[in-house]
Design an enzyme around this catalytic site. Structure first.
Site, PDB file in Angstrom:
ATOM      1  CG  HIS A   1      56.894  18.043  56.059  1.00 22.30           C
ATOM      2  ND1 HIS A   1      57.519  18.509  57.181  1.00 22.30           N
ATOM      3  CD2 HIS A   1      56.085  19.046  55.669  1.00 22.30           C
ATOM      4  CE1 HIS A   1      57.125  19.727  57.434  1.00 22.30           C
ATOM      5  NE2 HIS A   1      56.232  20.090  56.531  1.00 22.30           N
TER       6      HIS A   1
HETATM    7  P1  TYD Z   1      56.111  23.300  53.966  1.00 20.39           P
HETATM    8  O1  TYD Z   1      57.121  23.359  55.071  1.00 20.39           O
HETATM    9  O2  TYD Z   1      55.955  22.002  53.231  1.00 20.39           O
HETATM   10  O3  TYD Z   1      54.682  23.772  54.512  1.00 20.39           O
HETATM   11  P2  TYD Z   1      53.638  23.071  55.503  1.00 20.39           P
HETATM   12  O4  TYD Z   1      54.385  22.087  56.349  1.00 20.39           O
HETATM   13  O5  TYD Z   1      53.064  24.196  56.287  1.00 20.39           O
HETATM   14  O6  TYD Z   1      52.581  22.429  54.674  1.00 20.39           O
HETATM   15  O7  TYD Z   1      56.441  24.472  52.926  1.00 20.39           O
HETATM   16  C1  TYD Z   1      55.558  24.798  51.876  1.00 20.39           C
HETATM   17  C2  TYD Z   1      56.367  25.490  50.796  1.00 20.39           C
HETATM   18  O8  TYD Z   1      56.908  26.706  51.301  1.00 20.39           O
HETATM   19  C3  TYD Z   1      57.546  24.662  50.285  1.00 20.39           C
HETATM   20  O9  TYD Z   1      57.636  24.838  48.890  1.00 20.39           O
HETATM   21  C4  TYD Z   1      58.732  25.277  50.941  1.00 20.39           C
HETATM   22  C5  TYD Z   1      58.329  26.718  51.176  1.00 20.39           C
HETATM   23  N1  TYD Z   1      58.908  27.285  52.423  1.00 20.39           N
HETATM   24  C6  TYD Z   1      59.887  28.266  52.324  1.00 20.39           C
HETATM   25  O10 TYD Z   1      60.294  28.683  51.223  1.00 20.39           O
HETATM   26  N2  TYD Z   1      60.417  28.784  53.478  1.00 20.39           N
HETATM   27  C7  TYD Z   1      60.013  28.366  54.706  1.00 20.39           C
HETATM   28  O11 TYD Z   1      60.518  28.868  55.749  1.00 20.39           O
HETATM   29  C8  TYD Z   1      59.005  27.335  54.786  1.00 20.39           C
HETATM   30  C9  TYD Z   1      58.521  26.840  56.108  1.00 20.39           C
HETATM   31  C10 TYD Z   1      58.493  26.836  53.615  1.00 20.39           C
END
Ligand code: TYD
Length: 136
Positions: free
Chosen positions: A52
């Site tokens: 993303h």
């Molecule tokens: P995401 O940012 O997509 O993770 P990565 O980039 O590490 O793969 O987040 C994964 C999941 O966690 C998504 O459902 C959102 C949740 N999340 C939170 O609830 N709070 C946060 O601070 C972050 C970073 C993610």
């Protein structure tokens, strides 16, 4: 418009000691004020995180333990950065598509973020990211 060249490595000051090293990140060490800290751990070696971009969020990634690759993409140029030193972090500016891969066993990725969690700041579809960059 931001590019992968804006995602720079930043050295974290360390207090070295025979008892072990102590890394310190103070306010001025990175070019944004952080409001949130989160971390990735127990990531399977076959897993890919990220996938993303963010519209406004700045982040600073630190490999507290182990190593992993960050694949940066600004819609034109792609660049892979391996993070494997706990005193060298990667600045991620807004408008960069990123993927995190090749996590070593036991690795930990600490993230400092410029804002609180906001799903509306995410661009999770690659074509929407390309459209977002074209509008900038
Ligand atoms: P995401 O940012 O997509 O993770 P990565 O980039 O590490 O793969 O987040 C994964 C999941 O966690 C998504 O459902 C959102 C949740 N999340 C939170 O609830 N709070 C946060 O601070 C972050 C970073 C993610």
């Amino acid at each position: 418009m931001t590019t992968v060249k804006d995602c720079t490595l930043i050295e974290i000051p360390v207090v070295e000691d025979y008892r072990g090293n102590l890394g310190v990140i103070e306010k001025d060490a990175i070019p944004f004020n952080f409001k949130r800290v989160y971390y990735l751990y127990d990531v399977p070696s076959s897993a890919a995180r990220g996938g993303h971009a963010h519209k406004n969020l700045y982040q600073f990634l630190i490999p507290l333990s182990g190593s992993f690759d960050v694949i940066l993409n600004d819609g034109i140029e792609k660049k892979t950065v391996t993070l494997n030193k706990p005193n060298i972090g990667l600045l991620l500016v807004p408008g960069i598509w990123r993927e995190l891969e090749n996590f070593s066993s036991g690795s930990i990725c600490l993230v400092l973020a410029s804002d609180e969690y906001n799903e509306l700041d995410y661009i999770r579809h690659y074509q929407k990211f390309i459209d977002f960059k074209a509008k900038k």
